[in-house]
Scaffold this motif. Structure first.
Motif, short mmCIF file in Angstrom:
data_model
loop_
_atom_site.label_atom_id
_atom_site.label_comp_id
_atom_site.label_asym_id
_atom_site.label_seq_id
_atom_site.Cartn_x
_atom_site.Cartn_y
_atom_site.Cartn_z
N SER A 268 0.78 -1.15 -0.02
CA SER A 268 -0.18 -0.04 0.03
C SER A 268 0.79 1.33 0.04
CB SER A 268 -0.75 0.03 1.15
OG SER A 268 -0.22 -0.24 2.35
N VAL A 269 0.39 2.29 -0.52
CA VAL A 269 1.16 3.55 -0.68
C VAL A 269 -0.03 4.67 0.18
CG1 VAL A 269 1.80 5.56 -1.93
CG2 VAL A 269 2.05 3.14 -2.60
N TYR A 270 0.73 5.52 0.91
CA TYR A 270 0.12 6.70 1.86
C TYR A 270 0.35 7.86 1.42
CZ TYR A 270 -2.10 2.74 4.61
OH TYR A 270 -2.74 1.41 5.02
N ARG A 271 -0.29 8.91 1.82
CA ARG A 271 0.22 10.28 1.79
C ARG A 271 0.33 10.53 3.26
NH1 ARG A 271 -2.02 15.68 0.80
NH2 ARG A 271 -4.11 14.99 0.84
N LEU A 272 1.36 11.20 3.40
CA LEU A 272 1.28 11.77 4.83
C LEU A 272 1.35 13.26 4.94
CD1 LEU A 272 4.45 9.55 5.77
CD2 LEU A 272 2.16 8.96 5.91
N GLY A 273 1.48 13.90 4.12
CA GLY A 273 1.33 15.34 4.35
C GLY A 273 1.56 16.39 2.84
N PRO A 274 1.78 17.43 2.90
CA PRO A 274 1.94 18.38 4.52
C PRO A 274 0.50 18.53 5.03
CG PRO A 274 1.73 19.80 2.52
CD PRO A 274 1.85 18.41 1.89
N GLY A 275 0.40 18.94 6.37
CA GLY A 275 -0.66 19.12 7.15
C GLY A 275 -1.61 18.09 7.41
N GLY B 178 0.63 -6.06 -3.28
CA GLY B 178 1.06 -7.37 -2.89
C GLY B 178 2.58 -7.24 -2.24
N ASP B 179 3.16 -8.41 -2.25
CA ASP B 179 4.69 -8.26 -1.62
C ASP B 179 5.54 -8.65 -2.74
OD1 ASP B 179 3.92 -7.48 0.95
OD2 ASP B 179 3.24 -9.41 1.24
N GLY B 180 5.95 -7.84 -3.43
CA GLY B 180 6.85 -8.19 -4.66
C GLY B 180 8.33 -7.41 -4.15
N TRP B 181 8.54 -6.75 -3.10
CA TRP B 181 9.77 -6.15 -3.00
C TRP B 181 10.64 -7.00 -2.01
CZ3 TRP B 181 11.84 -1.85 -4.86
CH2 TRP B 181 10.81 -1.19 -5.56
N TYR B 182 11.94 -6.91 -2.14
CA TYR B 182 12.84 -7.67 -1.20
C TYR B 182 13.34 -6.54 -0.23
CZ TYR B 182 16.86 -10.18 0.50
OH TYR B 182 17.73 -10.98 1.31
N ASN B 183 13.71 -5.53 -0.60
CA ASN B 183 13.75 -4.34 0.28
C ASN B 183 12.62 -3.41 0.63
OD1 ASN B 183 16.69 -5.01 -0.08
ND2 ASN B 183 16.92 -4.05 -1.95
N GLY C 48 6.44 1.38 -9.69
CA GLY C 48 6.72 0.21 -8.64
C GLY C 48 6.40 -0.93 -8.95
N VAL C 49 5.92 -1.84 -7.93
CA VAL C 49 5.89 -3.19 -8.17
C VAL C 49 4.32 -3.62 -7.69
CG1 VAL C 49 6.69 -5.52 -7.89
CG2 VAL C 49 8.16 -3.41 -8.00
N ALA C 50 3.54 -4.47 -8.53
CA ALA C 50 2.46 -4.99 -8.26
C ALA C 50 2.84 -6.49 -8.05
CB ALA C 50 1.21 -4.50 -8.99
N THR C 51 2.76 -7.04 -7.27
CA THR C 51 3.06 -8.45 -6.82
C THR C 51 4.59 -8.48 -7.40
OG1 THR C 51 0.85 -9.25 -7.29
CG2 THR C 51 2.55 -10.98 -7.18
N ALA D 193 -9.85 -2.52 2.73
CA ALA D 193 -9.92 -3.75 3.05
C ALA D 193 -8.82 -4.69 2.62
CB ALA D 193 -11.27 -4.22 2.15
N LEU D 194 -8.01 -4.03 1.45
CA LEU D 194 -7.03 -4.84 0.85
C LEU D 194 -5.78 -4.48 1.64
CD1 LEU D 194 -7.42 -4.29 -2.99
CD2 LEU D 194 -8.32 -6.21 -1.55
N VAL D 195 -5.57 -3.81 2.64
CA VAL D 195 -4.52 -3.24 3.40
C VAL D 195 -4.34 -4.52 4.62
CG1 VAL D 195 -3.20 -1.81 5.14
CG2 VAL D 195 -4.58 -0.87 3.03
N ARG D 196 -3.12 -5.21 4.54
CA ARG D 196 -2.77 -6.17 5.36
C ARG D 196 -1.26 -5.64 6.09
NH1 ARG D 196 0.46 -10.25 3.69
NH2 ARG D 196 1.16 -10.14 1.58
N ARG D 197 -1.35 -6.18 7.56
CA ARG D 197 -0.14 -5.79 7.96
C ARG D 197 0.82 -7.02 7.67
NH1 ARG D 197 1.46 -2.63 12.20
NH2 ARG D 197 -0.80 -2.00 12.55
#
Length: 700
Positions: free
Chosen positions: A624-631, A643-648, A663-666, A684-688
């Motif tokens: 997932s990608v989030y926006r943090l700011g500004p404000g 998905g989890d396609g990243w090693y780093n 970026g990467v999708a899967t 609903a698709l966000v998972r920890r």
């Protein structure tokens, strides 16, 4: 998990302002804002004249994929059984194992294990192949006669590794593990699996293991002890190296002796630790990757980073040949007819004729043992929409031309943890060598700027300062060390200047440059864990301000007490944003002048931050990608389900003129529309992610 809210007036940047950026864009079809990076665009902006403009810019899919981002045949565990070599692929889920006929040099069959990402350890016993895996530390048995795969048991917590396996003369199999640094025993005759306990307090890795008729020997990391266990009773006897020589990388028992590659030394000693002979590993090498003894009793060792094979001659190591230069080696094995077989981490096997010095090599990707690679890094040329996208993989750089539907894979020496594109050249910081490369993908040329060294191992972040034509590289040390470094890379002079321990007793995880006029300050993010496997000496991660003119630290500050590891930072308009790895996903915004914390929040996990069109984004593990700011009072979800396609930690490579990032999708290359005006991702698709698995992905 916190609730995700729609953009609103309280977000600090209004919908009208964002829409005004889009309305001002020259090419209407691209819906590209005119405000440049580092500007907020909040003054004088007007909303579009209705919902049609927004609908147009938000039409089409939010995620567009372009096929596999990076292919790999990278391998980890390797063993020889009969006339076949068995290699375990790295990063394939579940792990893929290939059987290579040593005569025809063809892939004869492949099979999958039950779960995991790979298997560092492999050995043979009683005509069977045994494999130890990660991040689920399972022990498997494969029967070549029937093709049956059996999971014998799990020998550690989720996120752990079976780092090494060996077979005793009677066929008993022994394993060394991480992070608990234990030795395990499996007796095929009885089917009994037992834990012999931790090798050495404070040592998380049993990195090498060997056995003879009476003892099993465990080589530890980071300090490098050899610990013995009585095989009859299973009792730990203690260390036979009262003075550690350095982290273990390879170990064997032969002819009544124990021989270990420990740090920069080859150590040959009696089973009780007496009569130790210490042979320096050649200066060009950092360690010995693998060792073997041929039928005539000669010991051979292959070094890293050169890939040179050495023959022991008394108390000297003499170079023999370099069949695969600049690569890691997973195994070295004797073959009939005075030949050696080498297994190379990037996905190659080589045959060396010891009589003539001649060698042959095959690429496993060419014989059919390949799959999608977990991505290391991504960079965009930034010149046009879509344009050229570079993807870093395991010992490879793949350059994609999405508009043409073409790509080109290029071998490079290591894993490019961080990349930036400047003037058409790709600059890459490599693991594990710390080499810094300038790559011209169009011509297939590579130029080395040299090695960071200074007890560094893992590149963590890379920033570019156009005013100075400098690249700023943040690095972490290897396991057992705390002191990271900031390296200033002068592009014109092609030089590296290293500032080790610039944040005392912490890794340097990230670097961000002050975006305000006249400021020549780089901000550095710390990690008290350093390279791991050693107790931190500082309670909380800090941020340090480094003056690029005087090359001095101006101040150091703890943003949020009690957080040990600050994964990534960015700066926008005098505000520093950061996301922690420990505790994972905790983020903050801090005023750089007053050092006041403006806001804190929680993401599902950690990753990398980026600034684009006056907005701060976080791309995190879990897809997932989030926006943090500004404000913003809390993070706002922009896209999910990647998905989890990243090693780093996940990265974003922005197009300069649009709201799109790569970026990467899967494990597919993906173009992501991250326009804050458009509908956000599905919460609903966000998972920890499982934290232990994230930790295992970043282990050495």
């Amino acid at each position: 998990m916190e609730r995700r809210r729609l953009l609103n007036a309280g977000a600090g940047l209004t919908l009208a302002a964002l829409a005004g950026q889009a309305a001002a864009a020259a090419p209407a079809t691209a819906a590209a804002p005119t405000a440049g990076p580092g500007t907020t665009g909040t003054t004088g902006a007007t909303a579009p004249s209705g919902t049609a403009d927004t609908a147009a810019r938000c039409s089409g899919p939010q995620i567009t994929t372009y096929g596999i981002a990076s292919y790999t045949a990278a391998i980890v565990g390797t063993a020889v059984l009969g006339n076949s070599a068995y290699v375990v692929a790295r990063g394939q889920n579940p792990p893929l194992v290939g059987e290579i006929d040593l005569t025809t040099r063809k892939l004869t069959r492949s099979f999958r294990l039950t779960r995991g990402e790979g298997g560092w350890a492999a050995t043979v016993s009683g005509g069977h192949l045994y494999i130890g895996t990660y991040p689920y530390p399972d022990l498997y048995r494969f029967d070549p006669a029937t093709g049956a795969v059996t999971r014998i048991g799990t020998i550690g917590p989720t996120g752990g590794f079976v780092w090494c396996l060996t077979t005793a003369p009677d066929g008993t199999v022994y394993a060394g593990t991480y992070p608990r640094g234990e030795v395990w025993e499996y007796r095929p005759t009885t089917g009994v699996l037992r834990n012999l306990g931790q090798a050495m307090a404070g040592e998380q890795y049993v990195r090498g293991i060997a056995a003879d008729d009476r003892y099993v020997y465990a080589g530890t990391l980071p300090r490098g002890h050899i610990v013995t266990y009585d095989r009859a009773t299973g009792a730990r006897q203690g260390t036979i190296t009262p003075t550690p020589y350095g982290g273990a990388s390879a170990l064997l028992a032969h002819g009544g002796r124990v021989i270990a590659s420990l740090g920069k030394s080859l150590v040959d000693l009696a089973p009780d630790g007496s009569d130790a002979r210490v042979i320096p590993i050649p200066a060009a090498e950092r360690l010995g990757d693998a060792m073997t003894v041929t039928s005539d009793g000669t010991l051979y060792l292959v070094g890293r980073p050169t890939g040179t094979v050495y023959r022991r001659d008394g108390d000297r190591l003499l170079p023999v040949a370099t069949p695969a230069s600049g690569d890691e080696h997973r195994a070295l094995a004797p073959l009939p007819g005075r030949k050696l077989l080498g297994a190379v981490g990037s996905g190659r096997l080589w045959w060396l004729d010891l009589a003539t010095g001649g060698s042959d090599i095959i690429e496993l990707i060419d014989v059919g043992l390949s799959g999608p690679d977990p991505v290391q890094s991504v960079a965009h040329d930034g010149l046009v929409a879509e344009g050229t996208v570079h993807v870093g993989g395991h010992f490879s750089l793949t350059t994609h031309h999405p508009a043409r539907g073409t790509s080109r894979r290029m071998r490079i020496p290591g894993e490019p943890k961080q990349m930036r594109v400047v003037d058409g050249r790709v600059y890459a910081a490599m693991y594990p060598s710390t080499e810094f490369l300038e790559i011209d993908p169009a011509r297939g040329r590579i130029r080395s700027f040299g090695f960071v060294d200074h007890d560094q191992q893992r590149p963590k972040d890379l920033a570019y300062v156009p005013e100075h034509d400098l690249l700023l590289l943040a690095t972490a040390p290897p396991a057992g060390y705390l002191k990271g470094a900031l390296t200033l890379v002068d592009r014109r002079r092609r030089t590296l200047r290293v500032y080790q321990d610039v944040i005392p007793d912490q890794s340097v995880m990230s670097v961000a440059v002050d975006d305000r006029r006249g400021r020549r300050i780089a901000y550095l993010a710390g990690d008290t864990w350093g390279g791991g496997s050693v107790p931190p000496v500082r309670p909380s991660a800090t941020v340090a301000a480094f003056d690029l003119r005087t090359r001095r630290v101006l101040w150091e500050h703890t943003p949020v007490e009690g957080n040990a590891s600050l994964e990534h930072i960015e700066v926008l308009g005098g505000v520093l944003y950061g996301v922690y790895k420990r505790a994972a996903g905790h983020w903050f915004a801090m005023d750089l002048d007053t050092r006041e914390i403006l806001v804190t929040g929680q993401l599902p996990s950690y990753g990398e931050l980026s600034v684009h069109f006056g907005q701060v984004f976080a791309s995190v593990f879990g897809g997932s990608v989030y926006r943090l700011g500004p404000g913003l009072p809390e993070a706002q979800l922009v896209v999910s389900g990647l998905g989890d396609g990243w090693y780093n930690p996940p990265q974003l490579a922005w197009e300069k003129s649009t709201w799109h990032a790569w970026g990467v999708a899967t494990r597919d290359l993906a173009r992501l529309r991250l326009d804050p005006l458009c509908d956000m991702g599905d919460a609903a698709l966000v998972r920890r992610p499982i934290e232990a698995i994230l930790k295992s992905l970043l282990a050495n």
